[in-house]
Enzyme design. Structure first.
Site, PDB file in Angstrom:
ATOM      1  N   LYS A   4       0.836  -1.198   0.000  1.00  0.00           N
ATOM      2  CA  LYS A   4       0.000   0.000   0.000  1.00  0.00           C
ATOM      3  C   LYS A   4       0.871   1.249   0.000  1.00  0.00           C
ATOM      4  O   LYS A   4       0.607   2.214  -0.703  1.00  0.00           O
ATOM      5  CB  LYS A   4      -0.930  -0.005   1.218  1.00  0.00           C
ATOM      6  CG  LYS A   4      -2.033  -1.037   1.115  1.00  0.00           C
ATOM      7  CD  LYS A   4      -2.732  -1.246   2.437  1.00  0.00           C
ATOM      8  CE  LYS A   4      -3.754  -2.382   2.319  1.00  0.00           C
ATOM      9  NZ  LYS A   4      -4.188  -2.881   3.610  1.00  0.00           N
ATOM     10  N   GLN A  48      -4.848  -0.685   9.999  1.00  0.00           N
ATOM     11  CA  GLN A  48      -4.592  -2.020   9.468  1.00  0.00           C
ATOM     12  C   GLN A  48      -5.175  -3.062  10.417  1.00  0.00           C
ATOM     13  O   GLN A  48      -4.815  -3.125  11.587  1.00  0.00           O
ATOM     14  CB  GLN A  48      -3.085  -2.237   9.291  1.00  0.00           C
ATOM     15  CG  GLN A  48      -2.714  -3.554   8.636  1.00  0.00           C
ATOM     16  CD  GLN A  48      -3.107  -3.618   7.161  1.00  0.00           C
ATOM     17  OE1 GLN A  48      -2.912  -2.660   6.429  1.00  0.00           O
ATOM     18  NE2 GLN A  48      -3.671  -4.723   6.746  1.00  0.00           N
ATOM     19  N   ASP A  74     -10.887   3.440   4.095  1.00  0.00           N
ATOM     20  CA  ASP A  74     -11.403   2.079   3.916  1.00  0.00           C
ATOM     21  C   ASP A  74     -12.896   2.051   3.583  1.00  0.00           C
ATOM     22  O   ASP A  74     -13.403   1.035   3.101  1.00  0.00           O
ATOM     23  CB  ASP A  74     -11.220   1.286   5.225  1.00  0.00           C
ATOM     24  CG  ASP A  74      -9.986   0.406   5.185  1.00  0.00           C
ATOM     25  OD1 ASP A  74      -9.625  -0.049   4.088  1.00  0.00           O
ATOM     26  OD2 ASP A  74      -9.407   0.164   6.263  1.00  0.00           O
TER      27      ASP A  74
END
Ligand code: NAP
Length: 261
Positions: A4, A48, A74
């Site tokens: 990422k 995460q 997200d």
């Protein structure tokens, strides 16, 4: 995380990694999210998952809920999920958004088609079903309690598997010519399981024997023989997920600057 960050730097987005120790408490984690919410130079936040075991699942929800919905890269925040339900402009969860992008860029129409989604998680199955619905598909959501799953799945023009079980979807689940989206990413290390997935003379078996592990989807490779189109694992939905994460990040920045809905 490494993928990422690398992808972010490739498009000129600065990605800072805030690493908390495994012993971090819920309060410490929430304080860190609060600091990022307040930082004017921070446009988007991703926590995460999974969080350390000690925090528990309820804590994970509290941490995700604490993220400013405008910085929610997200798309997991209830405000963004609610906006998605109502088909209003929203930051949409990356994997389902990636599936739609993949279909669009492959010229595969969705409207008027029958879509079956196996899996009802908050991060994949449910938002994907909503995206299909908003694009005028007729949608069925299946899960572990669905009776006669293979025959329900075989009604699909577009079948998406987000289950977390290697090779679970075999040819019985697939109508000939159907488009099959394999969201699953499963690490297989058991040779007995690998032997049910890869032919003994195949390159994938040879690679498994060399490294002792393989990444496989929820869809059995035999489905390739009946599907009209099938996403590979690895290299299918996964990279699109990262691309959508970056798109969400840019979108958060644009919205904060008043340049997008
Ligand atoms: P999850 O939260 O564990 O949800 C799995 C879903 O599959 C649940 O709804 C469960 O049903 C259903 N399921 C499990 N066993 C089943 C069975 N035997 N028959 C029918 N349904 C069954 O998983 P997730 O987070 O959605 O992830 C699913 C898969 O996608 C995993 O392999 C994950 O690694 C992968 N994934 C990939 C990406 C990507 O970037 N490509 C991103 C996210 C996830 P119940 O609700 O009834 O338990």
């Amino acid at each position: 995380v490494r993928n990422k960050r690398r992808a972010a730097s490739e498009i000129g987005v600065r990605a800072d990694l805030v690493r908390l120790p495994p012993s971090a408490t819920l309060d410490e984690t929430l304080r860190e999210v609060g600091r990022l919410n307040e930082r004017p130079d921070c446009d988007a936040i991703l926590v995460q998952s999974p969080l350390p075991d000690g925090l528990g699942r309820a804590a994970e929800r509290r941490v995700f809920d604490a993220i400013d919905p405008g910085k929610d890269a997200d798309g997991f925040h209830p405000i963004n999920v609610g906006r998605l339900v109502q088909n209003r402009p929203a930051i949409v969860a990356c994997t389902p958004a990636g599936v739609m992008e993949l279909l669009d860029r492959s010229g595969i129409p969705v409207a008027g088609r029958r879509a079956v989604v196996i899996g009802r998680s908050d991060i994949v199955g449910k938002p994907l079903a909503l995206l299909f619905l908003h694009r005028d598909a007729t949608v069925t959501i299946c899960h572990s309690r669905t009776p006669e799953l293979p025959s329900v799945a075989a009604t699909a023009d577009i079948l998406a598997a987000a289950i977390g079980r290697p090779g679970f979807v075999d040819r019985r689940f697939v109508k000939p010519g159907a488009v099959v989206i394999d969201v699953g990413i499963n690490r297989v290390t058991d040779p007995a399981v690998a032997a049910t997935l890869f032919a003994p003379d195949s390159a994938r078996w040879a690679s498994f024997e060399r490294s002792g592990a393989a990444l496989v989807g929820d869809v059995h490779p035999e489905v390739e023989q009946v599907a009209g189109a099938l996403t590979p694992v690895p290299g299918g939905v996964g990279p699109l997920t990262i691309a959508m994460l970056l798109r969400n990040t840019v979108r958060c920045a644009q919205r904060r600057a008043g340049l997008a809905d």
